[in-house]
Design a protein around this motif. Structure first.
Motif, PDB file in Angstrom:
ATOM      1  N   SER A 192       0.796  -1.232   0.000  1.00 31.23           N
ATOM      2  CA  SER A 192       0.000   0.000   0.000  1.00 31.23           C
ATOM      3  C   SER A 192       0.831   1.287   0.000  1.00 31.23           C
ATOM      4  O   SER A 192       0.449   2.260  -0.654  1.00 31.23           O
ATOM      5  N   PRO A 193       1.984   1.350   0.722  1.00 35.20           N
ATOM      6  CA  PRO A 193       2.753   2.612   0.701  1.00 35.20           C
ATOM      7  C   PRO A 193       3.664   2.766  -0.514  1.00 35.20           C
ATOM      8  O   PRO A 193       4.375   3.757  -0.629  1.00 35.20           O
ATOM      9  N   PHE A 194       3.635   1.773  -1.442  1.00 31.97           N
ATOM     10  CA  PHE A 194       4.622   1.762  -2.525  1.00 31.97           C
ATOM     11  C   PHE A 194       4.514   3.009  -3.401  1.00 31.97           C
ATOM     12  O   PHE A 194       5.532   3.606  -3.782  1.00 31.97           O
ATOM     13  N   VAL A 242      14.362   6.761   2.490  1.00 31.98           N
ATOM     14  CA  VAL A 242      12.942   6.833   2.137  1.00 31.98           C
ATOM     15  C   VAL A 242      12.334   5.432   2.011  1.00 31.98           C
ATOM     16  O   VAL A 242      11.259   5.150   2.552  1.00 31.98           O
ATOM     17  N   ILE A 243      13.035   4.555   1.309  1.00 35.59           N
ATOM     18  CA  ILE A 243      12.516   3.203   1.070  1.00 35.59           C
ATOM     19  C   ILE A 243      12.488   2.391   2.360  1.00 35.59           C
ATOM     20  O   ILE A 243      11.464   1.790   2.710  1.00 35.59           O
ATOM     21  N   GLY A 244      13.607   2.379   3.069  1.00 34.39           N
ATOM     22  CA  GLY A 244      13.682   1.582   4.294  1.00 34.39           C
ATOM     23  C   GLY A 244      12.797   2.090   5.398  1.00 34.39           C
ATOM     24  O   GLY A 244      12.333   1.311   6.240  1.00 34.39           O
ATOM     25  N   GLY A 245      12.517   3.386   5.415  1.00 29.94           N
ATOM     26  CA  GLY A 245      11.673   3.937   6.464  1.00 29.94           C
ATOM     27  C   GLY A 245      10.190   3.718   6.239  1.00 29.94           C
ATOM     28  O   GLY A 245       9.401   3.833   7.185  1.00 29.94           O
ATOM     29  N   SER A 246       9.798   3.415   4.997  1.00 31.09           N
ATOM     30  CA  SER A 246       8.370   3.272   4.684  1.00 31.09           C
ATOM     31  C   SER A 246       7.960   1.850   4.342  1.00 31.09           C
ATOM     32  O   SER A 246       6.810   1.475   4.549  1.00 31.09           O
ATOM     33  N   LEU A 247       8.868   1.069   3.789  1.00 29.17           N
ATOM     34  CA  LEU A 247       8.550  -0.301   3.377  1.00 29.17           C
ATOM     35  C   LEU A 247       9.264  -1.268   4.315  1.00 29.17           C
ATOM     36  O   LEU A 247      10.489  -1.218   4.435  1.00 29.17           O
ATOM     37  N   THR A 248       8.508  -2.127   4.939  1.00 22.87           N
ATOM     38  CA  THR A 248       9.101  -3.025   5.944  1.00 22.87           C
ATOM     39  C   THR A 248       9.173  -4.478   5.485  1.00 22.87           C
ATOM     40  O   THR A 248       9.858  -5.286   6.116  1.00 22.87           O
TER      41      THR A 248
END
Length: 223
Positions: free
Chosen positions: A3-5, A147-153
């Motif tokens: 969903s946050p992609f 940005v990527i690591g902070g939003s996609l787990t």
């Protein structure tokens, strides 16, 4: 999981464009493409650059995920994003202040002029090095990784985001290689003019990219 992609893509896309318009790799691939077996050796550089970008962004994404897990909050991550952005802007200003002037500004580095004879394995290594050992590239990659690591787990969207960032980052260096492979000698004069123009303005491009996209990171850190 996914969903946050879209939001993450919107955040890192400007940074990926910054990587794509990086002048030094583009000048290098143009020099290589204009040499003997340019398409093959140019493709090796592009592949090495893709892998290098993946390594840099993936490493910072993994570190960011770990940082968020340890702190239990994304407040610290916003601080890291702002610090990276300010660092990029600072490097951009320093690059502008220390830029060569006069006749020296139009003189390409000796290592660039020697690339017409570089082998495919060495071109691959050069592409990797230009993505992993360049301050500007590291700054942009760090910003994207945060940005990527902070939003996609989860691993699948994280891997997809890193790969997509790298794919966008190599678009410009891929174009001369494809052009030489398709058009051969007909495209060489045009590519040579582009190379010369880039050599004259490479420092200016670097400064603008770092300051512009550093400010984007700082702005995103407050969202």
């Amino acid at each position: 999981m996914w969903s946050p992609f879209g939001h993450v893509l919107a955040e890192f896309f400007p940074l990926a464009v910054g990587v794509a318009i990086s002048s030094t790799p583009l000048i290098a691939v143009l020099v290589i493409a204009l040499g003997r077996s340019g398409a093959v050796r140019g493709a090796a550089l592009v592949l090495g650059r893709f892998l290098g970008i993946v390594v840099v962004v993936g490493a910072f994404a993994a570190a960011s995920e770990l940082f968020v897990d340890l702190r239990g909050s994304d407040v610290a991550l916003h601080v890291v994003t702002a610090v990276v952005g300010v660092g990029m802007m600072t490097i951009g200003v320093i690059t502008w202040v220390k830029r060569p002037r006069g006749a020296i500004a139009g003189t390409p580095p000796k290592w660039l002029t020697s690339l017409t004879r570089v082998s495919a394995p060495n071109a691959f290594g050069l592409g990797f090095a230009l993505a992993t050992a360049n301050v500007k590239e590291l700054a942009l990659g760090a910003g994207a990784g945060v940005v990527i690591g902070g939003s996609l787990t989860e691993p699948p969207p994280t891997i997809a985001a890193v790969a997509l960032f790298a794919a966008i980052g190599i678009v410009t260096v891929s174009v001369p290689v494809v052009a030489v492979a398709v058009s051969g000698e007909r495209i060489r004069p045009r590519l040579d003019r582009i190379r010369a123009a880039l050599e004259r303005s490479s420092r200016t491009i670097t400064c603008v990219v770092l300051v512009l996209f550093g400010s984007v990171l700082v702005g995103n850190s407050f969202l």
